[in-house]
Design an enzyme around this catalytic site. Sequence first.
Site, PDB file in Angstrom:
ATOM      1  N   HIS A 117       0.823  -1.215   0.000  1.00  0.00           N
ATOM      2  CA  HIS A 117       0.000   0.000   0.000  1.00  0.00           C
ATOM      3  C   HIS A 117       0.859   1.267   0.000  1.00  0.00           C
ATOM      4  CE1 HIS A 117      -3.661  -2.400   1.729  1.00  0.00           C
ATOM      5  NE2 HIS A 117      -3.448  -2.630   0.460  1.00  0.00           N
ATOM      6  N   GLY A 190      -1.826  -9.151  12.616  1.00  0.00           N
ATOM      7  CA  GLY A 190      -2.493  -7.861  12.755  1.00  0.00           C
ATOM      8  C   GLY A 190      -3.243  -7.375  11.543  1.00  0.00           C
ATOM      9  N   SER A 191      -3.839  -8.309  10.813  1.00  0.00           N
ATOM     10  CA  SER A 191      -4.633  -7.905   9.653  1.00  0.00           C
ATOM     11  C   SER A 191      -6.034  -8.466   9.775  1.00  0.00           C
ATOM     12  CB  SER A 191      -3.989  -8.395   8.355  1.00  0.00           C
ATOM     13  OG  SER A 191      -4.839  -8.074   7.269  1.00  0.00           O
ATOM     14  N   SER A 192      -7.022  -7.605   9.498  1.00  0.00           N
ATOM     15  CA  SER A 192      -8.406  -8.075   9.540  1.00  0.00           C
ATOM     16  C   SER A 192      -8.699  -8.997   8.352  1.00  0.00           C
ATOM     17  CB  SER A 192      -9.362  -6.883   9.540  1.00  0.00           C
ATOM     18  OG  SER A 192      -9.110  -6.044   8.429  1.00  0.00           O
ATOM     19  N   ALA A 217      -5.613  -9.884  17.106  1.00  0.00           N
ATOM     20  CA  ALA A 217      -6.392  -9.646  18.326  1.00  0.00           C
ATOM     21  C   ALA A 217      -7.795 -10.235  18.237  1.00  0.00           C
ATOM     22  CB  ALA A 217      -6.463  -8.141  18.603  1.00  0.00           C
TER      23      ALA A 217
END
Length: 247
Positions: A117, A190-192, A217
Amino acid sequence: MTVKRAAELLSAARTGLALTGAGISAESGIPTFRGEGGLWTKYDPTKVASIEYFMADPSAYWSASKERGRVALAARPNPGHRALAALEAAGHLIAVVTQNTDGLHQDAGTRRVIEVHGSGRTVQCLDCGNREPRSAVQARLDSEMPPRCPVCGGTFLKPTVVLFGEAMPQAAIRDAFALAKEADVMLIVGSSLVVYPAADIPVVAMRSGARLIIVNAEPTPLDRLADVVIHGRSGEVLPAIVELIGE
Ligand code: NAD
Ligand code: ZN
């Protein structure tokens, strides 16, 4: 148990690959988009972080991103970033593919970082192409809105990040998918896993035979396909994995 299994898979990996999202930088003080405390709950990034919004009014864009930029520039790598750098140095990862634009993997010492990105550390003038560090532009924001190009005076200075509505950097995407095809273990942190095409990278890796380890998380759509799923904070989980590997 799951931390032990993750350590076993990674210590045996020859072409391990990591994919990181905003969650790995949360413990460095940079808010995520989604998830608890995410920016998504405050405003819609698909609007204010879109190329249409930027082109329509660079001042509005910079006013909104001024505080975020200040926070990102002041942020330092956390133990999660450093654990990934240690895994690369020990030969358990060949690269880190990141959706983040904060530069913290590089600061932590990871050598091969693929930024799908783009990078928020550089700003480019859309009129003349001049590039300057974000920190230089950031320093002018109090007295100059929108910031102006020091070379041509243009008022369309855009961070070299991929805004919503913009094309992805082709070379980075190509590299990321090529590495995914070769990966024997893919560590996702840490990626949705709901932003595409980044979320497809683990699927491609898995189809080519990679084992998946997910550290996040909250649950993700790919949890049911993974060999190991650890729901926790990456700044605690990743150092625990590195410690078990013992290097
Ligand atoms: P996301 O914001 O959609 O999801 C972040 C995920 O991380 C959530 O599922 C959340 O549960 C989890 N998380 C939060 N804190 C965590 C922690 N301490 N340990 C482990 N997991 C934690 O992020 P995304 O999937 O990367 O997609 C959002 C897009 O926004 C990205 O494409 C990225 O370019 C951009 N973004 C970048 C930054 C940055 O550069 N640091 C920050 C915000 C958003
Ligand atoms: Zn210019």
